[in-house]
Write an enzyme that holds these catalytic residues in place. Structure first.
Site, short mmCIF file in Angstrom:
data_model
loop_
_atom_site.label_atom_id
_atom_site.label_comp_id
_atom_site.label_asym_id
_atom_site.label_seq_id
_atom_site.Cartn_x
_atom_site.Cartn_y
_atom_site.Cartn_z
CB CYS A 142 49.79 -25.23 28.38
SG CYS A 142 50.22 -23.52 28.76
CB THR A 167 48.66 -19.41 21.75
OG1 THR A 167 48.29 -18.82 23.00
CG2 THR A 167 49.91 -18.74 21.22
CD GLU A 190 48.44 -15.54 23.25
OE1 GLU A 190 48.46 -15.78 22.02
OE2 GLU A 190 48.05 -16.35 24.11
CB SER A 250 41.44 -19.51 32.84
OG SER A 250 42.11 -20.17 31.79
CB SER A 251 41.15 -16.67 27.78
OG SER A 251 40.72 -16.76 26.45
#
Length: 655
Positions: A13, A163, A125, A219-220
């Protein structure tokens, strides 16, 4: 023949890619480089960065110098404060989408709103977002928490969301909060790229027999992709690298879908696609062969002549939202983001290029994760700009740059696409407290230091300003004369007077020359930046000094003093000053007279203060006037004396 389909939005991303690029650019430039936690949930990239010198830290204990790179997840305000207190330099790799959430919660808390964060409370985050609202947010991880978690009574809440959160899940949580009667303003901060990646994965997983999700186990966002795909495709596998892929589980007739999390580099995705394509092609050949081109061949044919670092020419297709699309003659169009168009933030792409224009661009990435070629026009500008700056440095030539930022210790000015740092000590020939006045200005300066390897370019205006002042000073001293009237700007106030800029040279108005009346501080008459007309009293070319006055000689009150204050007349005045031998009385601004101690009262006066006080209005008789020496003698005693009555005999005679 097997059908392999790769989701367009698979892989890196924008935010992760930006942080990784910052890390690679800083390696070798910053002597000691640390990242606060892993920059990316990908062991291949993490190991490569570590081998090149990037050290991962989980806290700042023991760090006293070096550069700290903030990952795209972002961190709380407290970490910035701690890093600054320790003297660490910060490279902020926080994703702009996450930074936007930081600003929202910080500003809304200051406005008195409560904060609700929808997301995983253990995710970096979310922890970082909470750190920008004093860790006072209510965090809701799922629908159950939205139903049961205690939400303190507040007049209003601002709601933000992680996000990478799923939109459908966020919508359900908002419905629950609405049913609970929470008064809220909603900020949908789900990253559009994340939503697009998840939507593509969902649609793709509905149309294939087997689904491969590539990404870190921790990784979420990758875990969410696995969850989404597994609901639609029972044969969903999660791998980190090609080593985790069991090729025997795939048949030649399988329809295979591939997607990847935000932390997966394009190279790993390509490796999986190529390996599977080769394996399945061999299976087909063993069954009789096929003349169809493999997926790998088609992929290589489209990318074979385009590589990261290439400088190529293309044609502008369109400019939408200041993002420029460029036809490169390759499989994918190129994209120039607004931030990569020019180093000068005032340059607007839509006003600079039009569809059909041919432009030269630098290839930043062949695949930006959305299937586009990432381009930069700014880097070509910078390369040419560096050459011009080096030439200016060697020739000791003057360059012109636009100040784009005011930073700690100086200014950043853009010269031909290159950032040049001007230290505060080099901005002028004197100390300037507020450098923000230069923001947006075009300045001329010299290049005083160049380090191309470190991309360090330093500019200086001090010598240039001194030269300009010397030239202006020489020109002014050739023309200015005592007795003339000139215009200037008040540049500085002091206790003893005011300095006035006459056009590169300062003249001094002493406090005694500011008014015919009495003043105690120059601020009573003037203020910095004020335009004034002044009278030149004296010019000393040898010492470089100019004495000025605000007092108009034609308005000197002493010129009419003898007429206005005739000897023998009684006038009114204000006591303004005491001295051992009497008191000074102001008859009008600029005209004071002395009442001698013997003339204060019809008795012996030890001290003037015994009979008078400053500010008192009294009547006085004029005894003597000397305009040349600016002296007037006054008597309160005689002004106060009663009129003597005439003798009785004289009164009778008059009748």
């Amino acid at each position: 023949m097997s059908n392999i389909r790769v989701a367009e939005s698979a892989g890196f991303c924008f935010g992760v890619k930006r942080a990784i690029e910052m890390a690679y650019e800083a390696i070798g430039v910053e002597p000691k480089l640390y990242s606060y936690g892993q920059l990316i949930h990908n062991k291949t990239v993490t190991d490569d960065l570590a081998s090149k010198g990037l050290e991962i830290v989980e806290n700042l204990d023991g760090l006293t110098e070096g550069t700290l790179l903030i990952r795209s997840h972002g961190v709380g305000k407290a970490l910035y404060d701690e890093a600054e207190a320790k003297g660490l330099k910060i490279l902020d790799g926080t994703c702009p989408f996450v930074k936007k959430i930081h600003n929202i919660v910080h500003d809304k808390l200051a406005e008195g709103l409560g904060i609700i964060i929808v997301g995983d409370g253990t995710h970096p985050e979310v922890i970082g977002i909470n750190g920008w609202c004093e860790n006072a947010a209510v965090i809701l991880e799922d629908e159950e928490a939205a139903k049961t978690k205690e939400i303190p009574e507040k007049e209003k809440y601002a709601v933000v969301v992680q996000t990478t959160f799923r939109q459908a899940k966020f919508d359900k949580i908002l419905e629950i909060l609405q049913d609970r009667g929470v008064n809220m303003e909603v900020h949908n901060t789900i990253c559009s790229a994340t939503e697009k990646r998840q939507t593509e994965a969902e649609e793709l997983s509905k149309t294939v027999d087997k689904m491969i999700v590539i990404g870190g186990k921790n990784s979420s966002n990758t875990q969410k992709l696995v969850e989404i795909c597994a609901k639609n495709c029972g044969n969903t596998v999660h791998i980190e690298t090609i080593c985790d892929l069991v090729l025997n589980n795939f048949g030649k007739d399988d329809k295979i879908g591939i997607t990847a999390g935000a932390s997966t580099p394009p190279a790993i995705i390509k490796e999986v696609v190529v390996t599977m394509s080769e394996a399945l092609e061999n299976a087909v050949q063993n069954l009789g062969g096929s003349e169809e081109a493999t997926f790998e061949q088609m992929l290589e044919e489209s990318l074979v002549t385009l590589h990261t670092g290439d400088v190529v020419k293309g044609t502008v297709i369109q400019v939408v939202n200041e993002e420029v699309s460029v036809n490169l003659g390759f499989k994918s169009d190129g994209i120039i983001a607004r931030g990569e168009f020019s180093s000068d933030p005032t340059v607007i792409p839509s006003k600079t290029v039009q569809p059909g224009d041919e432009i030269e661009v630098f290839v930043v990435r062949v695949n930006d994760g959305d299937g586009n070629v990432m381009l930069s026009r700014k880097r070509i500008e910078a390369q040419k700009g560096i050459e011009e700056i080096e030439a200016a440095y060697n020739d000791k030539a003057v360059v012109t740059g636009t100040v784009t930022n005011v930073v700690k210790g100086g200014l950043i000015a853009v010269v031909n696409g290159v950032n040049v740092f001007i230290p505060s000590s080099q901005v002028s020939n004197r100390f300037i407290e507020d450098l923000s006045v230069f923001n947006g200005q075009e300045l001329e300066f010299n290049i005083i230091e160049v380090d191309r390897v470190k991309r360090r370019f330093i500019g200086g205006r001090k010598a240039l300003v001194e030269q300009e002042i010397a030239a202006k000073r020489a020109a002014l001293f050739e023309t200015i004369q005592a007795g003339s009237r000139v215009n200037g700007t008040v540049s500085r106030l002091t206790d003893f007077g005011a300095f006035v800029d006459l056009g590169g040279v300062d003249g001094l108005i002493h406090i005694s020359e500011m008014s015919w009346g009495r003043i105690s501080n120059p601020k009573e008459v003037l203020k910095e930046g004020q335009e004034v007309e002044v009278f030149v009293l004296d010019v000393d070319k040898e010492k470089g000094k100019i004495s000025l006055s605000l007092k108009d000689a034609d308005k000197n009150p002493w010129k009419l003093a003898a007429e206005k204050y005739a000897v023998g007349s009684i006038v009114e005045g204000k006591v303004v000053r005491m001295v051992p031998f009497g008191a000074f009385v102001e008859l009008e601004p600029g005209v004071d007279g002395l009442v001698h101690i013997s003339q204060i009262a019809n008795k012996h006066v030890v001290k003037p203060e015994d009979e008078l006080k400053v500010g008192e209005i009294i009547n006085v008789k004029v005894l003597e006037v000397n305009p040349e020496q600016k002296k007037i003698s006054l008597s309160k005693r005689q002004a106060d004396a009663p009129v003597e009555e005439a003798p009785a005999e004289e009164a009778a005679t008059e009748e």
